[in-house]
Scaffold this motif. Structure first.
Motif, short mmCIF file in Angstrom:
data_model
loop_
_atom_site.label_atom_id
_atom_site.label_comp_id
_atom_site.label_asym_id
_atom_site.label_seq_id
_atom_site.Cartn_x
_atom_site.Cartn_y
_atom_site.Cartn_z
N UNK A 153 26.75 -21.61 30.82
CA UNK A 153 25.90 -20.53 30.30
C UNK A 153 25.67 -20.72 28.81
N UNK A 154 24.43 -20.91 28.41
CA UNK A 154 24.12 -20.96 27.00
C UNK A 154 24.33 -19.60 26.35
N UNK A 155 24.77 -19.61 25.11
CA UNK A 155 24.92 -18.37 24.34
C UNK A 155 23.59 -18.04 23.68
N UNK A 156 23.22 -16.76 23.73
CA UNK A 156 21.96 -16.26 23.19
C UNK A 156 22.25 -15.36 21.99
N UNK A 157 21.43 -15.45 20.97
CA UNK A 157 21.52 -14.53 19.83
C UNK A 157 20.68 -13.30 20.13
N UNK A 158 21.29 -12.12 19.99
CA UNK A 158 20.62 -10.85 20.21
C UNK A 158 20.63 -10.02 18.92
N UNK A 159 19.71 -9.06 18.87
CA UNK A 159 19.72 -8.04 17.84
C UNK A 159 19.55 -6.69 18.51
N UNK A 160 20.30 -5.70 18.05
CA UNK A 160 20.12 -4.34 18.55
C UNK A 160 20.46 -3.36 17.44
N UNK A 161 20.01 -2.10 17.55
CA UNK A 161 20.35 -1.10 16.54
C UNK A 161 21.86 -0.94 16.40
N UNK A 162 22.32 -0.56 15.22
CA UNK A 162 23.75 -0.50 14.96
C UNK A 162 24.47 0.51 15.85
N UNK A 163 23.79 1.51 16.35
CA UNK A 163 24.43 2.49 17.22
C UNK A 163 24.18 2.20 18.70
N UNK A 164 23.58 1.05 18.99
CA UNK A 164 23.24 0.72 20.37
C UNK A 164 21.77 0.97 20.64
N UNK A 165 21.29 0.46 21.75
CA UNK A 165 19.88 0.61 22.08
C UNK A 165 19.34 -0.66 22.70
N UNK A 166 18.07 -0.92 22.50
CA UNK A 166 17.45 -2.10 23.09
C UNK A 166 17.97 -3.37 22.42
N UNK A 167 18.58 -4.23 23.21
CA UNK A 167 19.05 -5.52 22.71
C UNK A 167 17.96 -6.55 22.96
N UNK A 168 17.49 -7.17 21.90
CA UNK A 168 16.39 -8.13 21.98
C UNK A 168 16.95 -9.54 21.86
#
Length: 671
Positions: A294-309
């Motif tokens: 499984x390749x590792x993916x870089x994600x971004x999401x709001x600091x309190x949680x939410x949509x992870x892109x």
């Protein structure tokens, strides 16, 4: 390179760059035969090439440097001769280091708070009465352990249920002021009766039944983010998640994406603008266990949680830390790619900029406030050095491998590609010895299997080349760096396309290079490489000798003895007894005719000693020429971080085995 030159192998840490961009600090660690340990200190590396690097600390082993955000203080870990590390700080302009922690379990990692006055660190907290927490109670005198879970041991650590890794926050004292004196018995972490002076009291902030990893502060310093497995059922899967806790303590809060997947999170970092969390993660399928390739993916999401892109492509990029901030909403990451490790700059909007690529292995990077970037890396001529980026080019600042190169020839790996029988391309390298040949050949197979060989300096290949051997090494299907599909081909099909690829690469190299002796070939590998070596010699009998090291040799018994046995074999080889046996080197060992040296370590919890013992016993019973080489006190990492004298002995035994079955002019049996 010769085995006795191991002390010339300088390993260089990820750099810590000063906020003003004038200098970087790295740790340089090397094996030492006299101490039979790894020793090293911190070096100051000016980014001005007119100034030379210089050693700035004198500890036994000083590692993990990190400047405070205001640049006034440098923190680092200092280990004693027994390997236990504590946190130290020193003025960035120089001075006497001051000890900040006195953890019974030592300190394994740390991170600065934005205010430059606090540090969060990780340390294992032993259950009272175990691991020397009570004077006179040795490991043999401890109470029995009642175990009812899957995940209770870890290679290199031992039992983990009774020494979980927790988070602590400590206030960094004013340097140069009066030392702190803690009365006897005040600190909760100190042994009864111990006296501690000059060390501030650290506050334990987590207490959960999980290892707490990779802490970092929020941009405002109020919270600490970390990675752990605190969910219900965490013992039955590989899922880890991001949590946060108030920096003063309290209950951890799960930071949950709105689009949850079963993932294992491997790194987390808050953006400096306070809006986003960057994290890397691997999907684990529907079961929470399917970790294979499984390749590792870089994600971004709001600091309190939410949509992870998802910011990187899951099929073609395999992302790892350092997640060092490169701007208000961007981070530096590493990408495993085609036998190299690249440095990338990625923004929260998904913009990706390659910074260092090509035939290098980047090991770390940091950015100063003025945009200067310091990079640590390996390539064909260095075991570790530091450079800075200037107009897109890497400018060399150090030469820590100069003594090694000056005292022995370094053979530069030759890029090579072969085509497997089914038309699949296989990439790899040849490391050639001096002289016209024909040279005996060693087919070397890497571990993992989701790992990769690179064209960077590799002590194993250099030692064998110096002894007169041509070393052939490739990245067959199952390896990392060539996409997930490349890695997942061998799921439930171990010993098929992977064996086909290494043999095709060997055959192509023998055909293309007349200086290789096709009639004098050996095969060797460790861990998964030990698996594929043992599997191959049961199906191909051309080899004059073999070395099977720390091998995954019987998936059936592996399930009950390895620290990862409860999931590894089932995911790679399959869940049914028939599948496990069909891919077991032990099950086909009666077909082996190749003389085989079996190497194993007594404390290997990843591929336990019984794997090697049973394989050796079966070969011995059948009359195959074989020996079992066992290293006391070592674990699965012997060849990389074992004690220096054991690493030297290992090389000596390996060369003695090849002198017997594949002699060269410089490596033959004498007397």
């Amino acid at each position: 390179m010769k085995p006795e030159q191991l002390p010339l192998l300088n390993s260089v840490s990820a750099p810590a760059i000063h906020p003003d961009g004038t200098k970087a600090v790295v740790s340089v660690v090397r094996p030492d035969f006299d101490a039979d340990a790894y020793v090293g200190q911190l070096w100051n590396v000016p980014l001005d090439t007119n100034k030379r690097p210089r050693r700035i600390t004198r500890g036994f082993r000083d590692t993990s440097p990190a400047f405070s955000p205001d640049g006034l203080v440098l923190a680092f870990l200092r280990s004693d001769a027994e390997g236990k590390a504590q946190l130290f700080v020193v003025e960035s302009a120089g001075g006497e280091p001051q000890q900040v922690t006195d953890q019974h379990g030592g300190v394994s990692g740390f991170a600065w708070a934005p205010d430059s006055h606090r540090v969060v660190f990780t340390s294992r907290v032993a259950e009272p009465g175990r691991y020397g927490t009570v004077d006179g109670v040795t490991s043999g005198s401890e109470d029995a352990r009642l175990i009812a879970v899957n995940q209770y041991r870890m290679n290199g650590v031992g039992y983990v249920l009774d020494q979980r890794q927790q988070l602590f926050v400590v206030d960094v004292p004013e340097l140069g002021g009066e030392p702190v004196v803690i009365p006897r018995g005040r600190a909760a972490h100190e042994r009864p009766g111990a006296k501690v002076t000059g060390v501030p009291d650290a506050r334990q902030t987590t207490f959960g039944e999980s290892d707490h990893e990779a802490p970092c502060f929020s941009a405002d310093g109020r919270f600490v983010y970390f990675i752990a497995a605190l969910h219900d059922g965490h013992d039955d899967d590989l899922v880890t998640s991001v949590y946060r806790i108030d920096a003063t303590g309290g209950e951890p809060e799960l930071i949950k994406p709105h689009n949850p997947k079963l993932q294992t999170v491997t790194a987390v970092r808050a953006s400096t603008d306070g809006r986003s969390l960057f994290f890397t993660a691997q999907d684990l399928g529907d079961t929470g266990r399917d970790f294979v390739a499984r390749n590792s993916v870089l994600y971004s999401m709001p600091v309190a949680g939410g949509d992870a892109v998802a910011l990187t492509d899951v099929e073609h990029l395999d992302i790892s830390g350092p997640l060092e901030p490169s701007g208000p909403d961007s981070v530096l990451v590493l990408n495993t790619a085609l036998g190299s490790v690249e440095l990338l700059d990625v923004t929260a909007a998904g913009s990706l900029t390659p910074l260092v690529h090509g035939a290098r292995v980047v090991t770390g990077a940091t950015v100063a406030a003025n945009g200067e970037i310091a990079v640590s890396f390996l390539d064909a001529s260095t075991a570790g050095d530091v450079g800075s980026l200037e107009r897109g080019e890497l400018r060399l600042l150090t030469d820590f491998s100069a003594e090694l190169r000056n005292s022995s020839r370094v053979s530069e790996p030759l890029d090579f590609q072969a085509i497997a029988d089914d038309g699949y391309p296989v990439n790899g390298w040849l490391v050639l010895p001096d002289g016209p040949g024909p040279h005996p050949v060693l087919l070397s197979i890497h571990g993992g299997p989701f790992s990769q060989y690179t064209g960077a300096f590799f002590d194993e290949a250099q030692v064998y080349a110096a002894a007169g051997y041509a070393v052939v090494m490739c990245n067959p299907r199952g390896s990392s760096g060539y996409g997930q599909s490349h890695g997942r081909v061998i799921k439930e099909r171990m010993g098929t396309a992977d064996m086909q690829d290494v043999l095709a690469f060997l055959d192509a190299a023998l055909s293309a290079h007349a200086i290789l002796d096709a009639d004098s070939v050996g095969i060797m590998g460790g861990s998964y490489g030990g698996y594929l070596t043992a599997w191959t010699i049961a199906h191909d009998h051309r080899f004059k000798g073999a070395i099977v090291e720390r091998g995954f040799l019987d998936p059936v018994s592996f399930a009950g003895t390895s620290d990862i046995g409860w999931f590894f074999g089932g995911e790679y080889a399959g869940a049914t007894p028939g599948q496990l046996v069909a891919q077991s080197p032990l099950a086909v060992a009666d077909s082996v005719v190749t003389p085989t040296l079996v190497i194993h370590s007594e404390n290997d919890l990843r591929c336990p000693l019984e794997q090697g013992q049973r394989y050796y016993a079966l070969l011995k019973e059948r009359g195959i020429e074989t020996s079992l080489l066992v290293f006391p006190g070592e674990d699965h990492e012997l060849s990389r971080s074992g004690t220096p004298h054991h690493r030297k002995q290992r090389f000596e035994h390996i060369l003695a085995w090849w002198a017997r079955y594949l002699p060269t002019a410089s490596n033959r049996v004498t007397g």
